[in-house]
Design a protein around this motif. Structure first.
Motif, PDB file in Angstrom:
ATOM      1  N   PRO A   9     -89.132 -29.785 -13.478  1.00 34.23           N
ATOM      2  CA  PRO A   9     -87.750 -30.146 -13.167  1.00 34.23           C
ATOM      3  C   PRO A   9     -86.988 -28.964 -12.553  1.00 34.23           C
ATOM      4  CG  PRO A   9     -88.329 -30.816 -15.398  1.00 34.23           C
ATOM      5  CD  PRO A   9     -89.442 -29.960 -14.903  1.00 34.23           C
ATOM      6  N   GLU A  10     -86.137 -29.261 -11.587  1.00 37.50           N
ATOM      7  CA  GLU A  10     -85.340 -28.215 -10.947  1.00 37.50           C
ATOM      8  C   GLU A  10     -84.429 -27.508 -11.948  1.00 37.50           C
ATOM      9  OE1 GLU A  10     -83.218 -29.951  -7.737  1.00 37.50           O
ATOM     10  OE2 GLU A  10     -85.013 -30.439  -6.562  1.00 37.50           O
ATOM     11  N   GLU A  11     -84.084 -28.220 -13.017  1.00 40.58           N
ATOM     12  CA  GLU A  11     -83.187 -27.644 -14.031  1.00 40.58           C
ATOM     13  C   GLU A  11     -83.769 -26.383 -14.667  1.00 40.58           C
ATOM     14  OE1 GLU A  11     -81.987 -31.940 -13.724  1.00 40.58           O
ATOM     15  OE2 GLU A  11     -83.853 -30.810 -13.716  1.00 40.58           O
ATOM     16  N   LEU A  12     -85.100 -26.280 -14.683  1.00 45.47           N
ATOM     17  CA  LEU A  12     -85.724 -25.096 -15.288  1.00 45.47           C
ATOM     18  C   LEU A  12     -85.306 -23.814 -14.584  1.00 45.47           C
ATOM     19  CD1 LEU A  12     -89.426 -26.059 -16.161  1.00 45.47           C
ATOM     20  CD2 LEU A  12     -87.555 -25.540 -17.738  1.00 45.47           C
ATOM     21  N   LEU A  13     -85.077 -23.888 -13.293  1.00 48.68           N
ATOM     22  CA  LEU A  13     -84.668 -22.707 -12.534  1.00 48.68           C
ATOM     23  C   LEU A  13     -83.215 -22.328 -12.788  1.00 48.68           C
ATOM     24  CD1 LEU A  13     -86.389 -23.560  -9.127  1.00 48.68           C
ATOM     25  CD2 LEU A  13     -87.185 -21.959 -10.887  1.00 48.68           C
ATOM     26  N   LEU A  14     -82.488 -23.222 -13.443  1.00 44.03           N
ATOM     27  CA  LEU A  14     -81.065 -22.975 -13.708  1.00 44.03           C
ATOM     28  C   LEU A  14     -80.791 -22.568 -15.149  1.00 44.03           C
ATOM     29  CD1 LEU A  14     -79.623 -26.089 -11.796  1.00 44.03           C
ATOM     30  CD2 LEU A  14     -79.883 -23.749 -10.941  1.00 44.03           C
ATOM     31  N   VAL A  15     -81.834 -22.544 -15.954  1.00 43.35           N
ATOM     32  CA  VAL A  15     -81.657 -22.181 -17.360  1.00 43.35           C
ATOM     33  C   VAL A  15     -81.245 -20.711 -17.461  1.00 43.35           C
ATOM     34  CG1 VAL A  15     -82.790 -21.925 -19.595  1.00 43.35           C
ATOM     35  CG2 VAL A  15     -83.332 -23.877 -18.136  1.00 43.35           C
ATOM     36  N   PRO A  16     -80.177 -20.408 -18.217  1.00 46.59           N
ATOM     37  CA  PRO A  16     -79.752 -19.015 -18.366  1.00 46.59           C
ATOM     38  C   PRO A  16     -80.870 -18.135 -18.906  1.00 46.59           C
ATOM     39  CG  PRO A  16     -78.081 -20.510 -19.218  1.00 46.59           C
ATOM     40  CD  PRO A  16     -79.292 -21.352 -18.907  1.00 46.59           C
ATOM     41  N   ASN A  17     -80.908 -16.935 -18.434  1.00 46.35           N
ATOM     42  CA  ASN A  17     -81.927 -15.978 -18.859  1.00 46.35           C
ATOM     43  C   ASN A  17     -81.876 -15.778 -20.374  1.00 46.35           C
ATOM     44  OD1 ASN A  17     -83.953 -14.099 -18.705  1.00 46.35           O
ATOM     45  ND2 ASN A  17     -82.613 -12.402 -18.167  1.00 46.35           N
ATOM     46  N   GLY A  18     -83.037 -15.853 -21.010  1.00 44.97           N
ATOM     47  CA  GLY A  18     -83.098 -15.644 -22.452  1.00 44.97           C
ATOM     48  C   GLY A  18     -83.129 -16.922 -23.254  1.00 44.97           C
ATOM     49  N   LYS A  19     -83.074 -18.090 -22.573  1.00 50.54           N
ATOM     50  CA  LYS A  19     -83.111 -19.364 -23.292  1.00 50.54           C
ATOM     51  C   LYS A  19     -84.427 -20.110 -23.091  1.00 50.54           C
ATOM     52  CE  LYS A  19     -78.257 -20.628 -23.855  1.00 50.54           C
ATOM     53  NZ  LYS A  19     -77.283 -21.745 -23.738  1.00 50.54           N
ATOM     54  N   CYS A  20     -85.187 -19.730 -22.075  1.00 47.37           N
ATOM     55  CA  CYS A  20     -86.439 -20.418 -21.771  1.00 47.37           C
ATOM     56  C   CYS A  20     -87.619 -19.554 -22.211  1.00 47.37           C
ATOM     57  CB  CYS A  20     -86.532 -20.726 -20.280  1.00 47.37           C
ATOM     58  SG  CYS A  20     -87.989 -21.689 -19.810  1.00 47.37           S
ATOM     59  N   PHE A  21     -88.613 -20.198 -22.829  1.00 44.72           N
ATOM     60  CA  PHE A  21     -89.778 -19.469 -23.327  1.00 44.72           C
ATOM     61  C   PHE A  21     -91.050 -20.235 -22.969  1.00 44.72           C
ATOM     62  CE2 PHE A  21     -86.166 -18.389 -25.916  1.00 44.72           C
ATOM     63  CZ  PHE A  21     -86.258 -17.018 -26.051  1.00 44.72           C
ATOM     64  N   GLY A  22     -92.010 -19.510 -22.411  1.00 40.46           N
ATOM     65  CA  GLY A  22     -93.304 -20.105 -22.099  1.00 40.46           C
ATOM     66  C   GLY A  22     -94.262 -19.927 -23.265  1.00 40.46           C
ATOM     67  N   LEU A  23     -95.058 -20.949 -23.531  1.00 42.73           N
ATOM     68  CA  LEU A  23     -96.042 -20.908 -24.618  1.00 42.73           C
ATOM     69  C   LEU A  23     -97.437 -20.875 -24.000  1.00 42.73           C
ATOM     70  CD1 LEU A  23     -94.469 -23.636 -26.947  1.00 42.73           C
ATOM     71  CD2 LEU A  23     -93.956 -21.177 -26.871  1.00 42.73           C
ATOM     72  N   ARG A  24     -98.118 -19.758 -24.203  1.00 48.09           N
ATOM     73  CA  ARG A  24     -99.448 -19.591 -23.613  1.00 48.09           C
ATOM     74  C   ARG A  24    -100.512 -19.636 -24.690  1.00 48.09           C
ATOM     75  NH1 ARG A  24    -103.471 -16.855 -20.957  1.00 48.09           N
ATOM     76  NH2 ARG A  24    -103.396 -16.942 -18.680  1.00 48.09           N
ATOM     77  N   ILE A  25    -101.685 -20.160 -24.334  1.00 51.39           N
ATOM     78  CA  ILE A  25    -102.782 -20.269 -25.297  1.00 51.39           C
ATOM     79  C   ILE A  25    -104.092 -19.946 -24.584  1.00 51.39           C
ATOM     80  CG2 ILE A  25    -103.123 -22.745 -24.846  1.00 51.39           C
ATOM     81  CD1 ILE A  25    -103.680 -23.089 -27.867  1.00 51.39           C
ATOM     82  N   SER A  26    -105.064 -19.419 -25.306  1.00 49.96           N
ATOM     83  CA  SER A  26    -106.341 -19.079 -24.677  1.00 49.96           C
ATOM     84  C   SER A  26    -107.107 -20.362 -24.345  1.00 49.96           C
ATOM     85  CB  SER A  26    -107.180 -18.214 -25.616  1.00 49.96           C
ATOM     86  OG  SER A  26    -107.677 -18.988 -26.694  1.00 49.96           O
ATOM     87  N   PRO A  27    -107.849 -20.346 -23.257  1.00 51.03           N
ATOM     88  CA  PRO A  27    -108.628 -21.539 -22.883  1.00 51.03           C
ATOM     89  C   PRO A  27    -109.578 -21.984 -23.981  1.00 51.03           C
ATOM     90  CG  PRO A  27    -108.572 -19.969 -21.066  1.00 51.03           C
ATOM     91  CD  PRO A  27    -107.972 -19.277 -22.256  1.00 51.03           C
ATOM     92  N   GLU A  28    -110.216 -21.025 -24.668  1.00 53.51           N
ATOM     93  CA  GLU A  28    -111.183 -21.362 -25.712  1.00 53.51           C
ATOM     94  C   GLU A  28    -110.515 -22.121 -26.867  1.00 53.51           C
ATOM     95  OE1 GLU A  28    -112.386 -18.167 -23.186  1.00 53.51           O
ATOM     96  OE2 GLU A  28    -110.649 -18.293 -24.525  1.00 53.51           O
ATOM     97  N   LYS A  29    -109.358 -21.649 -27.264  1.00 54.18           N
ATOM     98  CA  LYS A  29    -108.637 -22.315 -28.352  1.00 54.18           C
ATOM     99  C   LYS A  29    -108.147 -23.687 -27.912  1.00 54.18           C
ATOM    100  CE  LYS A  29    -106.632 -22.389 -32.433  1.00 54.18           C
ATOM    101  NZ  LYS A  29    -107.409 -22.379 -33.692  1.00 54.18           N
ATOM    102  N   LEU A  30    -107.705 -23.772 -26.670  1.00 53.76           N
ATOM    103  CA  LEU A  30    -107.173 -25.030 -26.169  1.00 53.76           C
ATOM    104  C   LEU A  30    -108.267 -26.094 -26.071  1.00 53.76           C
ATOM    105  CD1 LEU A  30    -104.677 -26.491 -25.240  1.00 53.76           C
ATOM    106  CD2 LEU A  30    -105.029 -25.606 -22.937  1.00 53.76           C
TER     107      LEU A  30
END
Length: 272
Positions: A182-203
């Motif tokens: 969504p385009e809204e993701l680019l408008l989220v104020p800095n410090g409010k959005c967080f990416g969740l990353r996981i290792s391929p093996e665990k996933l």
């Protein structure tokens, strides 16, 4: 029938408790002309003197909830001195609970209201997390306190609910190569959005277990290493574009991830 006197409900907070109990008592009588007047935030002896003087002048009575012992006692003394009938709605019960439990009361005015507000904020946050779960409605992204992004099975939903129970409004958005975020993701104020990353093996492990639990073939593309690597690479490009911090959730419990997010937010706020 003689007209019932005015009842003044006096409190060191907003007076909702005192008024509610007084109305419950009044409901046992047939007086339809009864007047209740509320005096909130009576916090010192001068306030008490003003109220007692007014009630004496108008021939009324007082029902009160004053939790601070010094103000409570002063109300009793002033009422006796001026001949004004009063009733302490809270003090005797607090004393009984103290005697029974052996615990000293906090004597903090307005705690019921604070607890109610806390409860309703939590319910509002939980409803928000449900409404804006899994990218269901991108309009929630800009309304949220926290926005979570990640590929499928990175605990976005349980994490959203956990944070909601801490009264944070959370929206989460799945990152899928075939779907533009969504385009809204680019408008989220800095410090409010967080990416969740996981290792391929665990996933792979998590997705295979998920497919098996659904009675499906665990060799499906959903749990294919090539597909998973493609999704994670696409996720990396999105977070770089947004510029949001990334948290590795590979071996983290939901509580740990939540604490990491809240810690980052606290640091961000403290540096403003």
């Amino acid at each position: 029938m003689e007209k019932m006197p005015i009842i003044y409900v006096v409190s060191d907070s907003v007076g909702e408790t005192a008024e509610l109990v007084t109305k419950a008592a009044i409901s046992q009588f047939n007086h339809t002309d009864l007047t209740i007047k509320r005096f909130p935030f009576v916090e010192d002896t001068s306030n008490v003197d003003d109220v007692v003087s007014l009630v004496k002048l108008e021939g009324g009575m007082i029902a009160y909830t004053l939790v601070k012992p010094e103000i409570n006692n002063y109300m009793k003394e002033a009422a006796v001195r001026e001949g004004v009938p009063t009733y302490d709605l809270l003090g005797p019960l607090i004393g009984l609970i103290q005697e029974h439990c052996g615990e000293t009361p906090l004597y903090e005015p307005g705690r019921v209201r604070k607890l109610d507000e806390d409860y309703f904020k939590k319910i509002e946050a939980i409803e928000f997390a449900v409404q804006y779960d899994d990218g269901r409605d991108p309009r929630g992204i800009l309304k949220a306190d926290i926005v979570l992004i990640g590929v499928s099975r990175t605990s976005k939903t349980p994490l959203s609910q956990y944070l909601a129970h801490k009264r944070h409004k959370v929206a989460n958005v799945p990152i899928v190569p075939e779907v533009d975020p969504p385009e809204e993701l680019l408008l989220v104020p800095n410090g409010k959005c967080f990416g969740l990353r996981i290792s391929p093996e665990k996933l792979i492990q998590i997705r295979r277990e998920r497919l098996i639990s659904l009675g499906l073939n665990d060799k499906a593309i959903y749990a294919n290493i090539g597909r998973i690597n493609e999704e994670i690479e696409y996720f990396d490009t999105i977070v770089q574009k947004i510029g949001c911090p990334v948290i590795d959730v590979t071996n983290k419990a939901v509580e740990e991830t939540a604490n990491a997010i809240l810690s980052l937010m606290h640091k961000k706020t403290a540096n403003l």
